[in-house]
Scaffold this active site. Structure first.
Site, short mmCIF file in Angstrom:
data_model
loop_
_atom_site.label_atom_id
_atom_site.label_comp_id
_atom_site.label_asym_id
_atom_site.label_seq_id
_atom_site.Cartn_x
_atom_site.Cartn_y
_atom_site.Cartn_z
N LYS A 36 -66.42 9.54 -7.68
CA LYS A 36 -67.25 10.35 -8.53
C LYS A 36 -67.67 11.64 -7.91
O LYS A 36 -68.03 11.22 -6.75
CB LYS A 36 -68.25 9.72 -9.50
CG LYS A 36 -68.65 10.55 -10.82
CD LYS A 36 -67.61 10.28 -11.83
CE LYS A 36 -67.89 11.18 -13.13
NZ LYS A 36 -67.12 10.69 -14.25
N ASP A 38 -65.58 16.34 -16.05
CA ASP A 38 -66.88 15.43 -16.35
C ASP A 38 -67.43 16.49 -17.30
O ASP A 38 -67.38 17.52 -17.51
CB ASP A 38 -67.46 14.70 -15.47
CG ASP A 38 -68.39 13.57 -16.08
OD1 ASP A 38 -67.95 12.59 -16.64
OD2 ASP A 38 -69.57 13.92 -16.10
P1 NDP Z 1 -69.19 18.06 -21.83
O1 NDP Z 1 -69.56 18.87 -20.76
O2 NDP Z 1 -67.67 18.66 -22.57
O3 NDP Z 1 -69.96 17.97 -23.12
C1 NDP Z 1 -71.25 17.29 -22.78
C2 NDP Z 1 -72.00 17.54 -24.04
O4 NDP Z 1 -73.19 16.57 -24.17
C3 NDP Z 1 -72.40 18.79 -24.47
O5 NDP Z 1 -72.55 18.89 -25.94
C4 NDP Z 1 -73.93 18.83 -23.84
O6 NDP Z 1 -74.59 19.78 -24.21
C5 NDP Z 1 -74.39 17.51 -23.91
N1 NDP Z 1 -75.24 17.07 -22.93
C6 NDP Z 1 -75.14 16.94 -21.68
N2 NDP Z 1 -76.22 16.57 -21.03
C7 NDP Z 1 -77.14 16.59 -21.90
C8 NDP Z 1 -78.38 16.22 -21.95
N3 NDP Z 1 -79.00 15.90 -20.71
N4 NDP Z 1 -79.03 16.03 -22.94
C9 NDP Z 1 -78.58 16.59 -24.31
N5 NDP Z 1 -77.33 16.72 -24.50
C10 NDP Z 1 -76.56 16.80 -23.28
O7 NDP Z 1 -68.84 16.71 -21.33
P2 NDP Z 1 -68.07 15.44 -21.54
O8 NDP Z 1 -67.90 15.56 -22.97
O9 NDP Z 1 -66.68 15.41 -20.79
O10 NDP Z 1 -68.57 14.25 -21.12
C11 NDP Z 1 -69.65 13.48 -22.15
C12 NDP Z 1 -69.97 12.16 -21.54
O11 NDP Z 1 -68.56 11.58 -21.62
C13 NDP Z 1 -70.54 12.14 -20.17
O12 NDP Z 1 -71.38 10.83 -20.03
C14 NDP Z 1 -69.40 11.86 -19.35
O13 NDP Z 1 -69.50 11.26 -18.04
C15 NDP Z 1 -68.54 10.85 -20.19
N6 NDP Z 1 -67.05 10.90 -19.98
C16 NDP Z 1 -66.18 11.76 -20.09
C17 NDP Z 1 -64.87 11.72 -19.74
C18 NDP Z 1 -63.84 12.92 -19.92
O14 NDP Z 1 -62.67 12.77 -19.75
N7 NDP Z 1 -64.48 14.30 -20.21
C19 NDP Z 1 -64.32 10.47 -19.33
C20 NDP Z 1 -65.00 9.52 -19.46
C21 NDP Z 1 -66.58 9.66 -19.81
P3 NDP Z 1 -75.32 21.31 -23.48
O15 NDP Z 1 -73.80 21.86 -23.44
O16 NDP Z 1 -76.32 21.76 -24.24
O17 NDP Z 1 -75.53 20.73 -22.25
#
Ligand code: NDP
Length: 445
Positions: free
Chosen positions: A126, A166
């Site tokens: 990662k 991510d």
């Molecule tokens: P994105 O950046 O596309 O979206 C993340 C979302 O979560 C946004 O809406 C963001 O809001 C919100 N968010 C992030 N941090 C916070 C926080 N501290 N408090 C509140 N809201 C938060 O990321 P992904 O959708 O790709 O990833 C989401 C999760 O899924 C993570 O845990 C990631 O590790 C996991 N994941 C992702 C994979 C992938 O293929 N993308 C694979 C496996 C797991 P804002 O924009 O306001 O920050």
């Protein structure tokens, strides 16, 4: 915890001071290993446990870049190459201001077992940076990505380490990172990154894979009880890649997602999420959840708390780590929620997991339920290596098969080790034994 694993845990805490998320992720895995080690004591021999909790390599580097006004910024870059027993290190890059060594290490550690569960030949890694892409122009994001890749390119390669996206790293960032890698290496190594655009080596269904896979996993859990997602109300957190495609698949299966969120608050839309509008706001305009509410009569924005107070049948936390705590779990249980499947990595705190397990509801840890993303990344690598491209239906069918296999491996391992229905034990035991067997075969390295 058994003495042997307790000692390993204490060493991790002493050696990795202040890295609370890493300690939490290690503890969860080690706690599950008690019954595995009792049945197969050889897994605790030859320092195997001590080796598996220590990254093979940790890289930390300076990322200087210049903003549109000419000011210089210095961010910190990370890549943790955790375990290469099963294949090249594989895992995403996260760009978020909260990123530090402990967060990347917890994500890399989880990735080892998740990748093992997919049954594909991928190790665990990662990376990321404390850079915040929010509010930055495309040109600023590009300059940052170019500077980040200038250092990272020395350490990665299609057979060495294959990063992906991510939080904060989507198609735009992967494009800039790939462009710089190609320029530095003078080589079109499509297999060096996944999550690429469809016109230059990306795989159909990769964008959808994590969210789709999470929902497919929830569906498989419900099937063990003779039930399905049809007609179920769902609370989703996040409004990014994982959340959007979890909502899409849930709707396809006849369920009704009614919430989503970002760091500015959460939206409740009792009529059911308007997915087209959500994609327009988040994917096209890069807007905030308030922009959805402004255009959707009946939807409301709540700026305090998280969506877990809304009465639902199923909860899909898809935002970030530790976003669902004991109070949230109590609220979900009080309202009759019967299924929790993690789309994010480690979104439920240990106390929340304990509450779900004590209540006997269906609970899936992210390393199993969100593995569809990395599994489809491995399918992207496979297509790149074969210089071929599958249609959407082929890629999605493979994803569906892999998620069903992961579900069944978890169920089987939970039964083998005496705790039927415990998906935490099942995922950790099945993932661990696959990696551990190969580490033993490779000798002490
Ligand atoms: P994105 O950046 O596309 O979206 C993340 C979302 O979560 C946004 O809406 C963001 O809001 C919100 N968010 C992030 N941090 C916070 C926080 N501290 N408090 C509140 N809201 C938060 O990321 P992904 O959708 O790709 O990833 C989401 C999760 O899924 C993570 O845990 C990631 O590790 C996991 N994941 C992702 C994979 C992938 O293929 N993308 C694979 C496996 C797991 P804002 O924009 O306001 O920050």
């Amino acid at each position: 915890m058994q003495d042997v694993v307790e000692k390993v845990y204490e060493q991790v805490v002493a050696r990795n001071r202040g890295e609370a998320e890493f300690h939490q992720a290690v503890r969860e895995v080690l706690e599950s290993l008690g019954p595995v080690i009792s049945k197969h004591p050889h897994y605790a021999e030859d320092g195997l446990l001590e080796r598996i909790v220590e990254p093979e390599r940790q890289i930390m580097f300076r990322v200087p870049w210049v903003d549109d006004a000419g000011a210089v910024h210095v961010n910190r870059g990370f890549r943790i190459e955790f375990n290469s027993a099963l294949g090249p290190y594989k895992g995403g890059l996260r760009f978020h201001p909260s990123v530090n060594a402990g967060i990347i290490k917890f994500l890399g550690f989880e990735q080892i077992f998740k990748n093992a569960l997919t049954g594909q030949g991928i190790g665990g890694g990662k990376g990321g940076s404390d850079f915040d892409p929010h509010g930055r122009s495309d040109a600023e994001v590009m300059r940052f990505c170019q500077s980040f890749m200038t250092e990272l390119s020395r350490h990665i390669g299609p057979n060495t380490d294959v990063p992906a996206g991510d939080i904060g790293v989507g198609g735009r960032e992967i494009g800039y990172l790939f462009g710089q890698y190609k320029r530095l290496r003078n080589s079109y190594d499509a297999g060096v990154l996944t999550g690429k655009g469809l016109a230059w080596g990306g795989s159909l269904a990769r964008t959808e894979a994590t969210g789709y896979g999470t929902v497919l996993f929830a569906q498989s859990m419900l099937a063990t009880k003779g039930d399905s997602l049809e007609g179920k109300k769902i609370a989703v957190s996040g409004a990014g890649n994982v959340a959007i495609y979890a909502i899409e698949k849930a709707q396809q299966l006849g369920a009704k997602p009614i919430t989503f969120s970002d760091s500015s608050g959460y939206v409740v839309d009792e009529a059911g999420v308007d997915l087209e509008l959500l994609k327009q706001v988040k994917e096209v305009e890069r807007g905030r959840v308030a922009d959805y509410v402004a255009r959707r009569p009946g939807a409301r924005l709540v700026t305090e708390g998280r969506p877990w107070d809304v009465p639902v049948d199923v909860a899909l936390p898809c935002a970030t780590q530790n976003e669902l705590d004991a109070d949230s779990a109590a609220s979900l249980l009080r309202n009759g929620c019967a299924v929790v499947a993690e789309g994010a990595n480690m979104p439920c705190t240990p106390e929340a997991i304990e509450a779900f397990q004590a209540a006997g509801i269906l609970y899936a840890p992210g390393k199993a339920s969100n593995a569809g993303g990395v599994a489809t990344s491995a399918l992207e690598m496979e297509q790149n290596a074969g210089r071929t491209r599958w249609d959407f239906a082929t890629a999605e069918a493979k994803l569906t098969g892999i998620m069903a296999d992961i579900h069944d491996s978890c169920v089987e391992a939970a039964e083998t080790y005496g705790r039927p229905g415990d998906y935490v034990l099942g995922a950790n035991a099945a993932g661990f034994t696959r990696v551990a067997d190969v580490m033993i075969a490779h000798g002490i390295v």
